[in-house]
Design a protein around this motif. Structure first.
Motif, short mmCIF file in Angstrom:
data_model
loop_
_atom_site.label_atom_id
_atom_site.label_comp_id
_atom_site.label_asym_id
_atom_site.label_seq_id
_atom_site.Cartn_x
_atom_site.Cartn_y
_atom_site.Cartn_z
N ALA A 1 -2.91 15.45 -1.09
CA ALA A 1 -2.99 14.31 -0.18
C ALA A 1 -4.31 14.31 0.57
O ALA A 1 -4.94 13.26 0.76
CB ALA A 1 -1.81 14.34 0.80
N SER A 2 -4.76 15.48 1.02
CA SER A 2 -6.03 15.58 1.73
C SER A 2 -7.20 15.22 0.82
O SER A 2 -8.11 14.48 1.22
CB SER A 2 -6.19 16.99 2.30
OG SER A 2 -7.44 17.12 2.95
N GLU A 3 -7.18 15.73 -0.42
CA GLU A 3 -8.27 15.45 -1.35
C GLU A 3 -8.29 13.98 -1.76
O GLU A 3 -9.36 13.39 -1.92
CB GLU A 3 -8.14 16.34 -2.59
CG GLU A 3 -8.37 17.82 -2.32
CD GLU A 3 -9.79 18.10 -1.83
OE1 GLU A 3 -10.71 17.42 -2.30
OE2 GLU A 3 -9.94 18.96 -0.96
N TYR A 4 -7.12 13.38 -1.92
CA TYR A 4 -7.07 11.96 -2.31
C TYR A 4 -7.66 11.08 -1.21
O TYR A 4 -8.40 10.13 -1.50
CB TYR A 4 -5.62 11.55 -2.59
CG TYR A 4 -5.49 10.14 -3.10
CD1 TYR A 4 -5.58 9.85 -4.46
CD2 TYR A 4 -5.28 9.08 -2.22
CE1 TYR A 4 -5.46 8.56 -4.92
CE2 TYR A 4 -5.17 7.78 -2.68
CZ TYR A 4 -5.25 7.53 -4.03
OH TYR A 4 -5.16 6.23 -4.49
N ALA A 5 -7.35 11.39 0.05
CA ALA A 5 -7.87 10.58 1.15
C ALA A 5 -9.39 10.71 1.26
O ALA A 5 -10.08 9.75 1.63
CB ALA A 5 -7.21 11.00 2.46
N LYS A 6 -9.93 11.88 0.94
CA LYS A 6 -11.38 12.08 1.00
C LYS A 6 -12.12 11.24 -0.04
O LYS A 6 -13.29 10.90 0.15
CB LYS A 6 -11.72 13.56 0.79
CG LYS A 6 -11.27 14.46 1.93
CD LYS A 6 -11.63 15.91 1.63
CE LYS A 6 -11.14 16.83 2.75
NZ LYS A 6 -11.45 18.25 2.45
N LYS A 7 -11.46 10.91 -1.13
CA LYS A 7 -12.09 10.14 -2.20
C LYS A 7 -11.85 8.64 -2.07
O LYS A 7 -12.32 7.87 -2.92
CB LYS A 7 -11.57 10.62 -3.56
CG LYS A 7 -11.89 12.08 -3.85
CD LYS A 7 -11.28 12.54 -5.16
CE LYS A 7 -11.56 14.01 -5.41
NZ LYS A 7 -10.93 14.48 -6.69
N CYS A 8 -11.11 8.21 -1.06
CA CYS A 8 -10.82 6.79 -0.88
C CYS A 8 -12.06 6.09 -0.32
O CYS A 8 -12.59 6.47 0.74
CB CYS A 8 -9.64 6.61 0.08
SG CYS A 8 -9.24 4.88 0.44
N VAL A 9 -12.55 5.07 -1.01
CA VAL A 9 -13.76 4.37 -0.61
C VAL A 9 -13.56 3.66 0.72
O VAL A 9 -14.42 3.69 1.62
CB VAL A 9 -14.20 3.38 -1.71
CG1 VAL A 9 -15.43 2.61 -1.27
CG2 VAL A 9 -14.47 4.12 -3.01
N GLN A 10 -12.41 2.98 0.89
CA GLN A 10 -12.15 2.26 2.13
C GLN A 10 -12.11 3.19 3.33
O GLN A 10 -12.60 2.85 4.42
CB GLN A 10 -10.84 1.48 2.03
CG GLN A 10 -10.89 0.24 1.15
CD GLN A 10 -10.85 0.59 -0.33
OE1 GLN A 10 -10.61 1.73 -0.68
NE2 GLN A 10 -11.07 -0.39 -1.18
N CYS A 11 -11.55 4.38 3.15
CA CYS A 11 -11.50 5.34 4.25
C CYS A 11 -12.90 5.80 4.64
O CYS A 11 -13.20 5.98 5.82
CB CYS A 11 -10.63 6.54 3.86
SG CYS A 11 -8.87 6.18 3.75
N GLN A 12 -13.77 5.99 3.64
CA GLN A 12 -15.13 6.43 3.94
C GLN A 12 -15.93 5.34 4.64
O GLN A 12 -16.78 5.63 5.48
CB GLN A 12 -15.84 6.83 2.63
CG GLN A 12 -15.14 7.91 1.84
CD GLN A 12 -14.90 9.17 2.64
OE1 GLN A 12 -15.80 9.63 3.34
NE2 GLN A 12 -13.72 9.73 2.57
N LEU A 13 -15.65 4.07 4.32
CA LEU A 13 -16.43 2.97 4.88
C LEU A 13 -15.95 2.56 6.27
O LEU A 13 -16.77 2.25 7.15
CB LEU A 13 -16.38 1.76 3.95
CG LEU A 13 -17.11 1.90 2.60
CD1 LEU A 13 -16.88 0.66 1.76
CD2 LEU A 13 -18.59 2.13 2.81
#
Length: 407
Positions: free
Chosen positions: A288-300
């Motif tokens: 779950a932590s790794e998936y959230a790190k790769k989410c483009v919307q979360c990074q932006l």
């Protein structure tokens, strides 16, 4: 509600239908307590293939499903596909006793063995249906007239009709591959599944030769159970949690993180929400932590905390070489004399740097560094600032500081 025929599939969970009407079959036999009833029908109109089924529980609750297949099928293959879909649906609802009704004489006679199977494709379908029937306590397949199977026939004709009006809750899905090809793909994918060792132990009592791995599997298996071929995990405060394989794990993360009403949660919040939905796998929190790190919307668009955790104060020294900051860097690539660390001291006023490689980070090494590269070169300082590491906070180093009279 108007449903277009171009839609891929429809699942009607709560309908206003009252069920198949005016059946010529024995009503008492159909409504036997504990027996689920399944009515299926298939339809082929040109290049469009459709199917419909109605699954009725012993309490009278009905699930109506209409499917449009995204691959070519014959009339007989459509009947087999919808029957397999209905049996899968009944098995997922943990139905123990099932009686199915189809208006295809070929399907019914093939299952009973009255007709000889000549086509390899039909033989594969018939074999799969017989295998699927073994998962039920009792299973019976009977023929029913088309006039007595009206609702299933109407659902199956969604493929050939331009529009269709239905009342109830409707969910969309898609059938892309035939059922007889799906099993081979699943077997290949499940070869390296994390559940395979647990299944081997629970079903076949097979354990690995390594003693440590054996104990690990026994510990995990004590909280696992297999029901109708599906593995579940026993939780402490929740009902049984369904175990997911690799592909299902990604689908669960995607649906909960960024699906409908997805909050783009991260870390333990995302993992705990998946647990509350009734799913489990051992690396849930890490994934779950790794998936959230790769989410483009979360990074932006994620909120970045820029406020320091505590009030910042300036550290100044008006006298050169009177206040030193010291810290240790490592682990570094091994150099000569097996040095893997580096002790560094910086003067607050002049920003002068003193450094020395170390093979071991001990209090004696820190004392030697201070004597040789600080005191003997620049004199005795007034203050030494560190991160309270064990090398700078031990009894020996404190006695050393007290001896020379600096804090």
């Amino acid at each position: 509600m108007v449903i277009k025929a171009q839609a891929l599939a429809y699942f009607v969970v709560k309908c206003t239908f009252s069920g198949p009407q005016d059946l010529t079959l024995d009503e008492q036999l159909i409504r036997t307590p504990g027996i689920w009833k399944l009515f299926v029908d298939g339809s082929v109109a040109g290049k469009k293939c459709g199917a419909g089924l109605i699954l009725s529980s012993p309490e009278g609750f009905e699930i109506c499903q209409a499917i449009i297949f995204d691959f070519p099928l014959t009339n007989n293959e459509t009947e087999y596909e919808v029957l397999l879909a209905g049996m899968k649906l009944a098995r997922s609802l943990e139905a123990k006793h099932l009686r199915a009704f189809s208006n295809s004489m070929l399907v019914v006679k093939h299952f009973s063995g009255e007709y000889e199977q000549m086509d390899p494709q039909t033989t594969a379908y018939a074999t799969k249906i017989k295998d699927a029937s073994l998962s039920f306590g009792t299973f019976e397949l009977s023929q029913i007239g088309r006039e007595n199977n009206g609702w299933a026939d109407a659902l199956s004709r969604l493929a050939s009709a331009k529009t269709q009006s239905l009342t109830g809750s409707i969910y969309l899905t898609e059938a892309k591959t035939p059922s007889i090809e799906k099993k081979e793909c699943l077997e290949i994918r499940q070869g390296a599944d994390w559940m395979t060792p647990l299944r081997n132990y629970l079903e076949k009592d097979i354990l690995p030769p390594n003693r440590r791995e054996e104990l690990k599997i026994k510990y995990r298996a004590s909280r696992s159970i297999i029901i109708n071929g599906r593995m579940y995990h026993r939780s402490f405060s929740q009902p049984l949690l369904r175990c997911l394989n690799t592909e299902e794990q990604y689908q669960a993360l995607e649906a909960v993180h960024e699906g409908i009403c997805g909050e783009h949660l991260a870390g333990w919040s995302l993992a705990f929400k998946i647990l509350r939905q009734g799913f489990f796998w051992p690396t849930l929190k890490v994934d779950a932590s790794e998936y959230a790190k790769k989410c483009v919307q979360c990074q932006l668009f994620a909120t970045v905390p820029r406020q320091p955790p505590e009030e910042m104060t300036s550290v100044l020294s008006p006298i050169q070489f009177a206040m030193w900051a010291v810290d240790i860097v490592g682990v570094l690539p091994t150099s000569t004399k097996q040095a893997r660390y580096c002790i560094i001291a910086i003067d607050y006023m002049t920003k002068w740097v003193e450094a020395r490689p170390l093979s071991a980070i001990t209090e004696e090494a820190a004392k030697k560094f201070f004597i040789e590269q600080i005191i003997l070169r620049f004199g005795i300082p007034k203050i030494c600032i560190s991160n309270n590491g064990t090398q700078f906070n031990g009894n020996k180093f404190r006695k050393f500081l007290h001896h020379f009279g600096f804090k």
